[in-house]
Motif scaffolding. Structure first.
Motif, PDB file in Angstrom:
ATOM      1  N   ILE A  56     -17.602  26.244   3.051  1.00 31.73           N
ATOM      2  CA  ILE A  56     -16.603  25.645   1.781  1.00 31.73           C
ATOM      3  C   ILE A  56     -15.603  24.276   2.359  1.00 31.73           C
ATOM      4  N   PHE A  57     -14.700  24.454   3.264  1.00 32.57           N
ATOM      5  CA  PHE A  57     -13.978  23.758   3.833  1.00 32.57           C
ATOM      6  C   PHE A  57     -14.598  22.832   4.420  1.00 32.57           C
ATOM      7  N   SER A  58     -15.456  22.636   5.940  1.00 26.00           N
ATOM      8  CA  SER A  58     -16.029  22.064   5.988  1.00 26.00           C
ATOM      9  C   SER A  58     -16.538  20.531   4.885  1.00 26.00           C
ATOM     10  N   GLU A  59     -17.496  21.126   4.043  1.00 26.81           N
ATOM     11  CA  GLU A  59     -18.154  20.025   3.159  1.00 26.81           C
ATOM     12  C   GLU A  59     -16.338  19.305   2.371  1.00 26.81           C
ATOM     13  N   ALA A  60     -15.435  20.028   2.034  1.00 30.34           N
ATOM     14  CA  ALA A  60     -15.008  19.472   1.729  1.00 30.34           C
ATOM     15  C   ALA A  60     -13.625  18.474   2.590  1.00 30.34           C
ATOM     16  N   PHE A  61     -13.622  18.882   3.859  1.00 36.43           N
ATOM     17  CA  PHE A  61     -12.974  17.773   4.589  1.00 36.43           C
ATOM     18  C   PHE A  61     -14.115  16.780   5.009  1.00 36.43           C
ATOM     19  N   SER A  62     -15.329  16.676   4.977  1.00 33.51           N
ATOM     20  CA  SER A  62     -16.407  16.062   5.013  1.00 33.51           C
ATOM     21  C   SER A  62     -16.396  14.649   4.609  1.00 33.51           C
ATOM     22  N   GLN A  63     -16.277  15.168   2.670  1.00 32.45           N
ATOM     23  CA  GLN A  63     -16.054  14.586   2.350  1.00 32.45           C
ATOM     24  C   GLN A  63     -14.695  13.171   2.173  1.00 32.45           C
ATOM     25  N   LEU A  64     -13.600  14.565   2.568  1.00 31.22           N
ATOM     26  CA  LEU A  64     -12.416  13.755   2.174  1.00 31.22           C
ATOM     27  C   LEU A  64     -12.504  12.493   3.481  1.00 31.22           C
ATOM     28  N   ARG A  65     -12.945  12.861   5.305  1.00 31.20           N
ATOM     29  CA  ARG A  65     -13.142  12.247   5.686  1.00 31.20           C
ATOM     30  C   ARG A  65     -13.943  11.491   5.165  1.00 31.20           C
ATOM     31  N   GLN A  66     -15.134  11.000   5.046  1.00 27.68           N
ATOM     32  CA  GLN A  66     -15.740  10.247   4.933  1.00 27.68           C
ATOM     33  C   GLN A  66     -15.401   8.932   3.544  1.00 27.68           C
ATOM     34  N   ILE A  67     -14.256   9.216   3.031  1.00 30.89           N
ATOM     35  CA  ILE A  67     -13.324   8.562   2.071  1.00 30.89           C
ATOM     36  C   ILE A  67     -11.750   7.820   2.294  1.00 30.89           C
ATOM     37  N   GLY A  68     -11.864   8.744   3.843  1.00 30.33           N
ATOM     38  CA  GLY A  68     -10.228   7.803   4.985  1.00 30.33           C
ATOM     39  C   GLY A  68      -9.659   8.570   5.068  1.00 30.33           C
ATOM     40  N   VAL A  69      -9.579   9.806   4.531  1.00 29.39           N
ATOM     41  CA  VAL A  69      -8.240  10.820   4.850  1.00 29.39           C
ATOM     42  C   VAL A  69      -8.696  10.987   6.278  1.00 29.39           C
ATOM     43  N   ASP A  70      -7.212  11.117   6.825  1.00 24.29           N
ATOM     44  CA  ASP A  70      -7.349  11.907   8.274  1.00 24.29           C
ATOM     45  C   ASP A  70      -6.839  13.317   7.850  1.00 24.29           C
ATOM     46  N   ILE A  71      -7.069  13.666   8.751  1.00 23.44           N
ATOM     47  CA  ILE A  71      -6.846  15.121   8.191  1.00 23.44           C
ATOM     48  C   ILE A  71      -6.687  15.706  10.169  1.00 23.44           C
ATOM     49  N   ALA A  72      -5.068  15.901  10.498  1.00 26.11           N
ATOM     50  CA  ALA A  72      -4.429  16.744  11.582  1.00 26.11           C
ATOM     51  C   ALA A  72      -4.030  18.406  10.746  1.00 26.11           C
TER      52      ALA A  72
ATOM     53  N   VAL B 234      -8.971  12.480  -4.769  1.00 34.41           N
ATOM     54  CA  VAL B 234      -8.046  12.133  -5.786  1.00 34.41           C
ATOM     55  C   VAL B 234      -7.453  10.414  -5.861  1.00 34.41           C
ATOM     56  N   LEU B 235      -6.323  11.658  -4.989  1.00 30.16           N
ATOM     57  CA  LEU B 235      -5.472  10.717  -4.334  1.00 30.16           C
ATOM     58  C   LEU B 235      -6.351   9.550  -3.953  1.00 30.16           C
ATOM     59  N   ALA B 236      -7.143   9.884  -3.252  1.00 32.10           N
ATOM     60  CA  ALA B 236      -7.483   8.935  -1.943  1.00 32.10           C
ATOM     61  C   ALA B 236      -8.319   8.081  -2.744  1.00 32.10           C
ATOM     62  N   GLN B 237      -8.995   8.482  -2.906  1.00 34.77           N
ATOM     63  CA  GLN B 237      -9.901   6.970  -4.269  1.00 34.77           C
ATOM     64  C   GLN B 237      -8.714   6.214  -5.139  1.00 34.77           C
ATOM     65  N   GLN B 238      -7.848   6.011  -5.172  1.00 39.87           N
ATOM     66  CA  GLN B 238      -7.426   5.278  -5.549  1.00 39.87           C
ATOM     67  C   GLN B 238      -6.982   4.244  -5.420  1.00 39.87           C
ATOM     68  N   LYS B 239      -6.580   3.193  -5.647  1.00 43.73           N
ATOM     69  CA  LYS B 239      -6.575   1.515  -5.230  1.00 43.73           C
ATOM     70  C   LYS B 239      -4.927   1.308  -4.620  1.00 43.73           C
ATOM     71  N   ASP B 240      -5.436   0.651  -3.146  1.00 41.20           N
ATOM     72  CA  ASP B 240      -4.246   0.537  -2.452  1.00 41.20           C
ATOM     73  C   ASP B 240      -2.891   1.824  -1.980  1.00 41.20           C
TER      74      ASP B 240
ATOM     75  N   MET C  30       0.891  -0.818   0.031  1.00 44.18           N
ATOM     76  CA  MET C  30       0.273  -0.011   0.136  1.00 44.18           C
ATOM     77  C   MET C  30       0.850   0.984   0.324  1.00 44.18           C
ATOM     78  N   LYS C  31       0.545   2.577  -1.062  1.00 45.24           N
ATOM     79  CA  LYS C  31       1.673   3.559  -1.484  1.00 45.24           C
ATOM     80  C   LYS C  31       0.017   5.007   0.542  1.00 45.24           C
ATOM     81  N   SER C  32       1.742   5.155   1.166  1.00 41.87           N
ATOM     82  CA  SER C  32       1.263   6.264   1.759  1.00 41.87           C
ATOM     83  C   SER C  32       1.272   7.652   1.731  1.00 41.87           C
ATOM     84  N   ILE C  33       0.593   8.308   1.476  1.00 40.56           N
ATOM     85  CA  ILE C  33       0.987  10.173   0.941  1.00 40.56           C
ATOM     86  C   ILE C  33       0.641  10.389   2.116  1.00 40.56           C
ATOM     87  N   LEU C  34       1.522  11.526   2.614  1.00 38.49           N
ATOM     88  CA  LEU C  34       0.946  13.011   3.356  1.00 38.49           C
ATOM     89  C   LEU C  34       1.228  14.138   2.484  1.00 38.49           C
TER      90      LEU C  34
END
Length: 114
Positions: free
Chosen positions: A57-73, A27-33, A1-5
Motif C-alpha cells: 500500500i505504501f509502495s504504491e502511494a509513494f510511487s504515485q507521489l514520485r510520478q507527480i514530482g514529489v521528492d521523498i526523503a 492533491v497539493l503536488a497537483q496544484q499549479k506552481d 512557485m510555492k514550495s511545501i515540505l
C-alpha cells in the motif's frame, strides 16, 4: 512557485491518518506552481519498511507521489533509531532530517508537520 515540505512523524499505527496525509500530499503536488517534498522523520520512517504487511500500500502511494514530482526523503538518524536498514526500505532519499528542515526554512519553504 510555492514550495511545501510535509514532515510525517507518525508511524504505521496511524494508518488512516497517514492515508489521508498521503492523499493530501498528492492533491497539493497537483496544484499549479506548487512543489511538494515529503520527509519521513522519527516513527514516520517505518512507513518505508519494505518487509511489512502494509508495504504494498505504501509502495504504491509513494510511487504515485514520485510520478507527480514529489521528492521523498527519510531521516538517516531515524532510520537507524527505528531499525530500518537502507537496503530493506522503499525508495527514498536519505538525509539528515534536522538539516533538511533547517535548509528548507532558510529557503522560505512552508513546513507542515504531522
Amino acid at each position: 512557485m510555492k514550495s511545501i515540505l510535509i514532515v510525517i512523524t507518525m508511524g504505521k499505527e496511524a494508518f488512516p491518518r497517514i492515508n489521508s496525509l498521503l492523499h493530501m500530499t498528492q492533491v497539493l503536488a497537483q496544484q499549479k506552481d506548487t512543489k511538494v517534498e515529503l520527509l519521513l522523520l522519527g516513527p514516520g520512517v517505518e512507513l518505508l519498511r519494505a518487509n511489512q504487511k502494509s508495504s504494498p500500500i505504501f509502495s504504491e502511494a509513494f510511487s504515485q507521489l514520485r510520478q507527480i514530482g514529489v521528492d521523498i526523503a527519510a531521516c538517516a538518524v531515524s532510520l537507524e533509531a527505528f531499525g530500518v536498514p537502507v537496503e530493506q526500505m522503499l525508495p527514498a532519499r536519505v538525509v539528515k532530517g534536522a538539516v533538511e528542515i533547517n535548509e528548507r526554512i532558510d529557503q522560505g519553504v512552508r513546513i507542515l508537520t504531522f
